[in-house]
Design an enzyme around this catalytic site. Structure first.
Site, mmCIF file in Angstrom:
data_model
loop_
_atom_site.group_PDB
_atom_site.id
_atom_site.type_symbol
_atom_site.label_atom_id
_atom_site.label_comp_id
_atom_site.label_asym_id
_atom_site.label_seq_id
_atom_site.Cartn_x
_atom_site.Cartn_y
_atom_site.Cartn_z
ATOM 1 C CE LYS A 194 -1.665 2.648 3.093
ATOM 2 N NZ LYS A 194 -1.862 4.001 2.141
ATOM 3 C CD GLU A 204 12.221 3.973 9.104
ATOM 4 O OE1 GLU A 204 12.289 5.133 9.765
ATOM 5 O OE2 GLU A 204 12.545 4.071 7.918
ATOM 6 C CB CYS A 254 12.860 8.449 8.439
ATOM 7 S SG CYS A 254 14.089 7.525 7.479
ATOM 8 C CD GLU A 287 10.211 12.770 12.664
ATOM 9 O OE1 GLU A 287 11.059 12.206 11.704
ATOM 10 O OE2 GLU A 287 9.351 11.870 13.150
#
Length: 417
Positions: free
Chosen positions: A118, A194, A228, A325
């Site tokens: 997906k 992750e 990331c 973040e």
């Protein structure tokens, strides 16, 4: 023969991706906002390298023999077999649409599984082009399946589905927790995650300052900060702090912000409006908490989702921007003289150290609670090097030999004779 065929179709797919690299880079740039030159080199280039790398692993997945019952060693034989899991689901983010697909799908397929992938709802195009290339490469029907849609509908269904035995996910920690819960409740799926990051970058005063400025900027502004492992917080030793900040701001002023398809552009638009709005809100919170906004902090005055490369200094540990973040081009700087707070975060994806003292660098690397440590460099990932985080940055590995184990199950066989 089967393994030779697997290696052949993997290599053929990599060749086809390379032949279509300019088309893929253009699609990626239009879909994600990545600067074309970066999309071509990194988004597409590393995707091709990943499939070539895992093509070489197709015939090298093997178990081992284990000596047991040492008193009568000739009466027993124990060996392990590594077997495919079966149907694996993969859910990927929007910042590196094709590269994240490649990182997970290549290992999954090399291990002998079938995959249902997906793509992110806002960046499905390179995944659909990839599906076309797998057909041209003669992958058997049903091995690679692309299922676009929303996370709440398609992603949730994959988490819940009883026929899916493994789910690999890259995305936010919040969504990762939901996926982990759904996979446990459904059929105790194997999961690899992750997730988010707030990666510390520590720059000591004995560093190569030219390189530290250059790589420090790359650690934050690479791919518009939609990265990331972006350095979420820079710790600069006090004696070089002001010089470092001044030089960073001067370099930012030279950056060309504009059309990502323009080959001279340095900094493209953010991926979508909701994300742009979050970056504006993030900076407003920083200002409200009295961090020092040195540069940027607002949307660029032009059509599109462009956000200025931003620098905050005097950031204290309790501040929102020191903890959360941004996932955008926002440099968060704290100075230090004695002691470090690099591990004072729930995240542990990546980290970095700049110093000419290798003993110091290795000592700090041992203390850092992160799955990846860069020393005198940053963003230097490689298809052969395992990648993944600690703590609330998730668990499991992409890339390298270790990635194969995420898509295999180990069977132990013992024979008495």
């Amino acid at each position: 023969l089967f393994l030779i065929v697997c290696m052949f179709v993997f290599s053929r797919l990599a060749d086809l991706m390379e032949q279509h690299q300019e088309e893929l880079a253009t699609i990626e740039s239009i879909d994600s906002g990545a600067v074309y030159t970066l999309a071509l080199k990194t988004h597409i280039g590393m995707s091709v390298q990943t499939f070539r790398y895992f093509a070489g692993w197709c015939d090298k997945i093997q178990g081992c023999t284990i000596p047991i019952n040492q008193a009568r060693p000739n009466r027993n034989l124990t060996f392990t077999k590594k077997e495919p899991i079966g149907v694996c689901a993969i859910v990927i983010p929007w910042n590196y649409p094709l590269m994240m697909l490649a990182w997970k799908t290549a290992a999954c397929l090399a291990a002998g599984n079938t995959v249902v992938l997906k793509p992110a709802q806002v960046t499905p195009l390179t995944a659909l082009k990839f599906a076309e290339l797998t057909a041209l490469a003669k992958f058997p029907k049903g091995v690679v399946n692309i299922l676009p849609g929303s996370g709440s509908l398609v992603g949730q269904r994959l988490s819940d589905h009883p026929d899916v035995r493994k789910l690999g996910f890259t995305g936010s920690t919040e969504i990762g927790k939901q996926i982990m819960k759904s996979c446990a409740v459904s059929n105790v799926k194997k999961v690899s995650l992750e997730l988010g990051g707030k990666s510390p970058l520590i720059i000591f005063n004995d560093c190569d300052l030219d390189k530290a400025v250059r790589m420090g900027m790359s650690s934050v502004f690479f791919n518009k900060g939609e990265n990331c492992i972006a350095a979420g917080r820079l710790f600069i030793e006090e004696s070089i702090h002001d010089t470092f900040v001044e030089r960073v701001v001067n370099e930012i002023k030279k950056m060309k912000i504009g059309d990502p398809l323009d080959r001279s552009t340095d900094h493209g638009p953010q991926n979508h409006k909701a994300h742009l709005d979050k970056l504006v809100e993030y900076c407003e919170k920083g200002v409200k908490e009295r961090a020092n906004l040195v540069f940027g902090g607002k949307q660029v005055n032009r059509p599109g989702f462009f956000f200025e490369p931003t620098v905050f200094t005097d950031v204290q540990d309790h501040m929102y921007i020191a903890i959360e973040e941004s996932f955008g081009p926002i440099m968060i700087i704290s100075k230090f003289s004695n002691g470090l707070r690099a591990n004072a975060t729930e995240y542990g994806l990546a980290s970095g150290v700049f110093t000419r003292d290798i003993s110091k660098a290795l000592y700090v690397s041992e203390k850092l609670q992160a799955g990846t440590v860069f020393i005198n460099t940053y963003n230097k990932t490689d298809v052969a090097a395992p990648f993944g985080g600690f703590k609330q940055s998730g668990f499991g590995k992409d890339l390298g030999q270790e990635a194969l184990n995420e898509y295999l199950k180990i069977k132990c066989v013992t024979v008495e004779y």
